[in-house]
Motif scaffolding. Sequence first.
Motif, short mmCIF file in Angstrom:
data_model
loop_
_atom_site.label_atom_id
_atom_site.label_comp_id
_atom_site.label_asym_id
_atom_site.label_seq_id
_atom_site.Cartn_x
_atom_site.Cartn_y
_atom_site.Cartn_z
N THR A 71 26.90 81.65 63.41
CA THR A 71 27.72 81.45 64.60
C THR A 71 28.90 82.40 64.55
O THR A 71 29.66 82.42 63.58
CB THR A 71 28.23 79.99 64.67
OG1 THR A 71 27.10 79.12 64.60
CG2 THR A 71 29.00 79.73 65.94
N ILE A 123 22.52 78.35 67.93
CA ILE A 123 21.54 78.95 67.02
C ILE A 123 21.79 78.49 65.59
O ILE A 123 22.92 78.48 65.11
CB ILE A 123 21.63 80.50 67.07
CG1 ILE A 123 21.35 80.97 68.50
CG2 ILE A 123 20.67 81.13 66.07
CD1 ILE A 123 21.70 82.43 68.72
N ASP A 133 31.59 74.01 68.44
CA ASP A 133 30.97 74.53 67.22
C ASP A 133 31.66 75.86 66.92
O ASP A 133 31.83 76.69 67.81
CB ASP A 133 29.47 74.74 67.45
CG ASP A 133 28.79 75.37 66.25
OD1 ASP A 133 29.31 75.23 65.11
OD2 ASP A 133 27.72 75.99 66.43
N SER A 189 26.26 74.02 63.36
CA SER A 189 25.49 74.20 64.59
C SER A 189 24.36 73.18 64.67
O SER A 189 24.04 72.68 65.75
CB SER A 189 24.92 75.62 64.65
OG SER A 189 25.99 76.55 64.61
#
Length: 458
Positions: free
Chosen positions: A258, A250, A277, A237
């Motif tokens: 994630t 995040i 991602d 991420s």
Amino acid sequence: MNQQLVGWDDTIVALATPPGIGAIGVIRVSGKKAITVVNELFPSKNLQEQVTHTPHVGYLKDGATVLDEVVLSLFKNPRSYTGEDVIEISSHGSPFVQEQIIQAITARGVRIAKPGEFTQRAFLNGKLDLAQAEAVADLIASNTEASRKTALHNMRGGFSSDLHALREQLISFSALIELELDFSQEDVAFADRTQLSGLIAALTQTVQQLLHSFRLGNVIRNGVQVAIIGKPNAGKSTLLNTLLNENRAIVSDIAGTTRDTVEEVLNIDGILFRLIDTAGIREHTQDLIESIGVAKSLEKMRAADIVLYLFDINETTEAELAQVTAQFQKESIPYLLVGNKADRQGTTAMFAASENVHLISAQQHTGVDALKKALVARTISGDIHTEATIVTNARHYDALQKLAAALDDVQQGLDTQVPGDLLALDIRQALHYLGTITGQITNEDQLDFIFSKFCIGK
Ligand SMILES: Nc1nc2c(ncn2[C@@H]2O[C@H](COP(=O)(O)OP(=O)(O)OP(=O)(O)O)[C@@H](O)[C@H]2O)c(=O)[nH]1
Ligand SMILES: [Mg+2]
């Protein structure tokens, strides 16, 4: 060509600019009645008497109602986009005003244009061939430098002239064969078969190059799916955020942050990369939601054009990496190995740098530009030569494949010394497929299908 097409004689009208409020909106009218109808609404001048390619300012009036003050651009046939009489009305960009103008025009026997109908008419009037017309739609849809360049190249006839050259060669080839047929009683071979064979080989090579360019064409048109895959906490991420230059995903030091995939588009050197991602992959997870995330990561990995396998260089052994690489190779998944957290290298590094691995620090932004370059290089292997034709259209690709097969038949016929009349048949087949690309050979349904994908007003 195709004079009997339904509605071909109608005069058509459409808003050429996007619907909604804007400074100016352009309404296009094309066809036999274009000038007379707009003239009825334009009292200040007689448009019939004006020369082509001239602008005219004045009020549009429907009876006593003043509709708008406009600028009319006049294009008389055949010197217009469609090849017919065309008037472009630049009105004020109010949807209400535009609607009223269009209604005043349709009330006088003009109908609303179908999507792409202006371009379809340009094609039918020989202003563009089909490959060029399709490039017009591609140009409108283009969203990167690369897609603009290829569409422009094809719209200007770059692809068409390649095809034209192929066609000329095939025709001269078949002329030689037909000549031989005419004199078949006398048993003379006009066509030197080794020379013919050389010609077919050259044609095949050109077609193969065009077919080959489609992979790149697809990339230019649709972008490249890049899945960022790796273990939890590898920094996936963080890398996504660094590549995008914004805090999109995040980041935390909790493994398994994630859960669902995050997708964002990044333009690097004119190519669109669709970055994904994913949830970190660990083999044994008790958490149901996390395991769903992991399954999704694997799915994204298999669907991607390129996988960025990201790992923490301080926590990854050579053996682990070899295992991962073997897996990618086994499944034929294109990948790049990216070693992250290079800023902490040396403390606990278990991994020896090699040229197959791109070392970065996602957090410190080091090595990221080189990684971007590697992504582009991996995608296009060399520059995009805009002078060369790149096939971007699946319909063209399909026809080129059939053309290649037909050329193959000709070659086999030459090899096995089949009689000239059979060769001539195969050549005619090859010419047929060529003709479907440029639209010399086509039918109404196919045309309607192609042009229905255009926007209204083009
Ligand atoms: N030192 C250092 N730390 C990094 C680097 N990149 C990421 N981190 C840290 O590593 C931790 C995990 O980062 P994330 O980006 O959330 O990792 P992830 O791979 O997305 O993790 P999951 O979503 O849980 O699979 C965070 O604390 C980051 O700040 C780096 O280049 N150097
Ligand atoms: Mg993450």
